[in-house]
Scaffold this motif. Structure first.
Motif, PDB file in Angstrom:
ATOM      1  N   UNK A   1       0.820  -1.213   0.000  1.00  0.00           N
ATOM      2  CA  UNK A   1       0.000   0.000   0.000  1.00  0.00           C
ATOM      3  C   UNK A   1       0.855   1.265   0.000  1.00  0.00           C
ATOM      4  N   UNK A   2       2.185   1.098   0.086  1.00  0.00           N
ATOM      5  CA  UNK A   2       3.081   2.260   0.112  1.00  0.00           C
ATOM      6  C   UNK A   2       2.984   3.052   1.405  1.00  0.00           C
ATOM      7  N   UNK A   3       2.645   2.374   2.504  1.00  0.00           N
ATOM      8  CA  UNK A   3       2.505   3.066   3.791  1.00  0.00           C
ATOM      9  C   UNK A   3       3.889   3.322   4.390  1.00  0.00           C
ATOM     10  N   UNK A   4       4.116   4.570   4.806  1.00  0.00           N
ATOM     11  CA  UNK A   4       5.351   4.897   5.520  1.00  0.00           C
ATOM     12  C   UNK A   4       5.105   4.639   7.017  1.00  0.00           C
ATOM     13  N   UNK A   5       5.806   3.646   7.546  1.00  0.00           N
ATOM     14  CA  UNK A   5       5.513   3.202   8.915  1.00  0.00           C
ATOM     15  C   UNK A   5       5.644   4.323   9.945  1.00  0.00           C
ATOM     16  N   UNK A   6       6.651   5.191   9.775  1.00  0.00           N
ATOM     17  CA  UNK A   6       6.884   6.241  10.778  1.00  0.00           C
ATOM     18  C   UNK A   6       5.741   7.253  10.771  1.00  0.00           C
ATOM     19  N   UNK A   7       5.347   7.730   9.570  1.00  0.00           N
ATOM     20  CA  UNK A   7       4.293   8.754   9.562  1.00  0.00           C
ATOM     21  C   UNK A   7       2.940   8.145   9.912  1.00  0.00           C
ATOM     22  N   UNK A   8       2.697   6.882   9.527  1.00  0.00           N
ATOM     23  CA  UNK A   8       1.440   6.241   9.924  1.00  0.00           C
ATOM     24  C   UNK A   8       1.426   6.028  11.439  1.00  0.00           C
ATOM     25  N   UNK A   9       2.557   5.594  11.976  1.00  0.00           N
ATOM     26  CA  UNK A   9       2.635   5.368  13.426  1.00  0.00           C
ATOM     27  C   UNK A   9       2.253   6.617  14.213  1.00  0.00           C
ATOM     28  N   UNK A  10       2.620   7.771  13.673  1.00  0.00           N
ATOM     29  CA  UNK A  10       2.325   9.036  14.374  1.00  0.00           C
ATOM     30  C   UNK A  10       0.826   9.326  14.402  1.00  0.00           C
ATOM     31  N   UNK A  11       0.038   8.686  13.502  1.00  0.00           N
ATOM     32  CA  UNK A  11      -1.423   8.913  13.479  1.00  0.00           C
ATOM     33  C   UNK A  11      -2.176   7.936  14.369  1.00  0.00           C
ATOM     34  N   UNK A  12      -1.459   6.990  14.948  1.00  0.00           N
ATOM     35  CA  UNK A  12      -2.090   5.948  15.771  1.00  0.00           C
ATOM     36  C   UNK A  12      -1.856   6.296  17.243  1.00  0.00           C
ATOM     37  N   UNK A  13      -2.927   6.305  18.060  1.00  0.00           N
ATOM     38  CA  UNK A  13      -2.735   6.670  19.471  1.00  0.00           C
ATOM     39  C   UNK A  13      -1.621   5.892  20.159  1.00  0.00           C
ATOM     40  N   UNK A  14      -1.421   4.626  19.815  1.00  0.00           N
ATOM     41  CA  UNK A  14      -0.344   3.849  20.443  1.00  0.00           C
ATOM     42  C   UNK A  14       1.039   4.329  19.975  1.00  0.00           C
ATOM     43  N   UNK A  15       1.080   5.143  18.918  1.00  0.00           N
ATOM     44  CA  UNK A  15       2.344   5.732  18.472  1.00  0.00           C
ATOM     45  C   UNK A  15       3.170   4.832  17.572  1.00  0.00           C
ATOM     46  N   UNK A  16       2.592   3.726  17.124  1.00  0.00           N
ATOM     47  CA  UNK A  16       3.336   2.773  16.280  1.00  0.00           C
ATOM     48  C   UNK A  16       2.366   1.847  15.588  1.00  0.00           C
ATOM     49  N   UNK A  17       2.896   1.134  14.560  1.00  0.00           N
ATOM     50  CA  UNK A  17       2.105   0.067  13.941  1.00  0.00           C
ATOM     51  C   UNK A  17       2.038  -1.127  14.893  1.00  0.00           C
ATOM     52  N   UNK A  18       1.039  -1.977  14.682  1.00  0.00           N
ATOM     53  CA  UNK A  18       0.961  -3.206  15.463  1.00  0.00           C
ATOM     54  C   UNK A  18       1.897  -4.265  14.902  1.00  0.00           C
ATOM     55  N   UNK A  19       2.141  -5.279  15.685  1.00  0.00           N
ATOM     56  CA  UNK A  19       2.926  -6.434  15.234  1.00  0.00           C
ATOM     57  C   UNK A  19       1.966  -7.608  15.014  1.00  0.00           C
ATOM     58  N   UNK A  20       2.247  -8.461  13.996  1.00  0.00           N
ATOM     59  CA  UNK A  20       1.342  -9.595  13.722  1.00  0.00           C
ATOM     60  C   UNK A  20       1.053 -10.451  14.958  1.00  0.00           C
ATOM     61  N   UNK A  21       2.031 -10.631  15.823  1.00  0.00           N
ATOM     62  CA  UNK A  21       1.810 -11.479  17.006  1.00  0.00           C
ATOM     63  C   UNK A  21       0.778 -10.865  17.952  1.00  0.00           C
ATOM     64  N   UNK A  22       0.687  -9.528  17.956  1.00  0.00           N
ATOM     65  CA  UNK A  22      -0.304  -8.876  18.823  1.00  0.00           C
ATOM     66  C   UNK A  22      -1.717  -9.151  18.299  1.00  0.00           C
ATOM     67  N   UNK A  23      -1.836  -9.229  16.989  1.00  0.00           N
ATOM     68  CA  UNK A  23      -3.116  -9.559  16.359  1.00  0.00           C
ATOM     69  C   UNK A  23      -3.456 -11.033  16.575  1.00  0.00           C
ATOM     70  N   UNK A  24      -2.440 -11.872  16.413  1.00  0.00           N
ATOM     71  CA  UNK A  24      -2.647 -13.324  16.522  1.00  0.00           C
ATOM     72  C   UNK A  24      -3.096 -13.735  17.927  1.00  0.00           C
ATOM     73  N   UNK A  25      -2.707 -12.964  18.926  1.00  0.00           N
ATOM     74  CA  UNK A  25      -3.093 -13.306  20.302  1.00  0.00           C
ATOM     75  C   UNK A  25      -4.616 -13.263  20.447  1.00  0.00           C
ATOM     76  N   UNK A  26      -5.255 -12.257  19.831  1.00  0.00           N
ATOM     77  CA  UNK A  26      -6.717 -12.183  19.885  1.00  0.00           C
ATOM     78  C   UNK A  26      -7.340 -13.355  19.121  1.00  0.00           C
ATOM     79  N   UNK A  27      -6.755 -13.659  17.957  1.00  0.00           N
ATOM     80  CA  UNK A  27      -7.301 -14.762  17.154  1.00  0.00           C
ATOM     81  C   UNK A  27      -7.261 -16.064  17.943  1.00  0.00           C
TER      82      UNK A  27
END
Ligand SMILES: NC(=O)c1ccc[n+]([C@@H]2O[C@H](COP(=O)([O-])OP(=O)(O)OC[C@H]3O[C@@H](n4cnc5c(N)ncnc54)[C@H](OP(=O)(O)O)[C@@H]3O)[C@@H](O)[C@H]2O)c1
Length: 245
Positions: free
Chosen positions: A193-219
């Motif tokens: 998608x051409x997402x820049x991780x640093x600038x996207x991270x700044x738009x997320x209240x947690x201040x960063x992108x998530x990691x796949x393992x954090x998603x997998x824990x809910x699954x």
């Protein structure tokens, strides 16, 4: 907490990379016997060997493949999968004006019909067993449309309606049906998608992108025996990205 996944079987679509791979690895770690699916046959077998599960090549954007994969996985596992995780790559990007009828049809087959066909194929076995977990990987776009993702925005919202309807039909049969909504998570899809991780991270209240393992824990939790009274839900793992309540 014992997730009671020992002895359970799972079929995880899109399991060779990103979110699907993380879910498959988590389920294996919790004691389940898992089959992963992806298009690239060499990679699906390599990743299956790394994780410790079965690999099945298949392209879910092709009509009928969702049904065929459930049958192939059932043959491999010797029983109907107890857990089905529907998941594919994201659909083509674009605005409404730039999206052709062919792209809509391809998106519908890949995102929507592959889920419908595979769920229909797995349901009779789950009903006979009186136990089942259906998890659909969708997106935060299902609740808040994202820029330039018209196919994803449209179809994923509809899938939530389909899943909630199904959840009520099978709630009395030991089967739960839930949608997982990933927020911006560190996988190959972000580069696509051409997402820049640093600038996207700044738009997320947690201040960063998530990691796949954090998603997998809910699954893994929703797939477990411990989540037996949670159904018809659409739960985001997004670091606080969604504004809606
Ligand atoms: N990562 C995020 O931040 C994010 C956020 C919101 C929503 N999502 C959605 O969540 C889903 C998974 O995302 P991801 O980040 O894990 O993507 P990813 O890293 O690109 O992984 C996609 C996985 O699905 C497989 N796949 C793709 N198309 C397939 C097809 N037609 N048939 C069978 N397997 C297929 C891929 O393997 P092959 O290429 O070998 O087939 C791969 O294993 C996507 O629908 C994505 O749009 C992701």
């Amino acid at each position: 907490m014992d997730l009671q996944l020992h002895g359970k079987t799972a079929l995880v679509f899109g399991g060779s990379r990103g979110l699907g791979r993380a879910i498959a690895a988590e389920l294996v770690q919790e004691g389940a016997t898992v089959v992963i699916v992806a298009r690239d046959a060499a990679r699906v077998h390599k990743v299956a060997a790394e994780i410790g599960c079965f690999g099945l090549p298949g392209d879910l954007s092709v009509e009928g493949v969702g049904t065929a994969l459930v049958k192939a996985a059932t043959d491999l596992l010797g029983r109907t999968p107890d857990i089905l995780v529907t998941n594919t790559g994201g659909p083509p990007t674009g605005s409404f004006s730039a999206t052709t009828s062919a792209a809509w049809a391809a998106g519908f087959q890949g995102l929507w019909m592959s889920a419908v066909d595979s769920i229909q194929a797995v349901l009779p076995g789950m009903q006979a067993n009186g136990w089942g977990r259906i998890l659909a990987v969708t997106s935060v776009a299902a609740k808040e449309p994202q820029p330039g993702l018209v196919i994803s925005n449209a179809l994923r919202a509809g899938i939530l309606g389909m899943l909630n309807t199904l959840s009520r039909e099978v709630a009395g049969q030991g089967i739960t049906v839930n949608a997982l909504l990933p927020g911006y998570t560190n996988t190959d899809r972000m580069a696509e998608l051409g997402v820049d991780n640093a600038s996207m991270g700044a738009k997320i209240p947690a201040g960063r992108l998530g990691e796949p393992a954090e998603f997998a824990a809910l699954a893994a939790f929703l797939a477990s025996g411990r989540a037996s009274y949670i159904t018809g839900q659409a739960i985001a793992v997004d670091g606080g990205f969604l504004h809606s309540i």
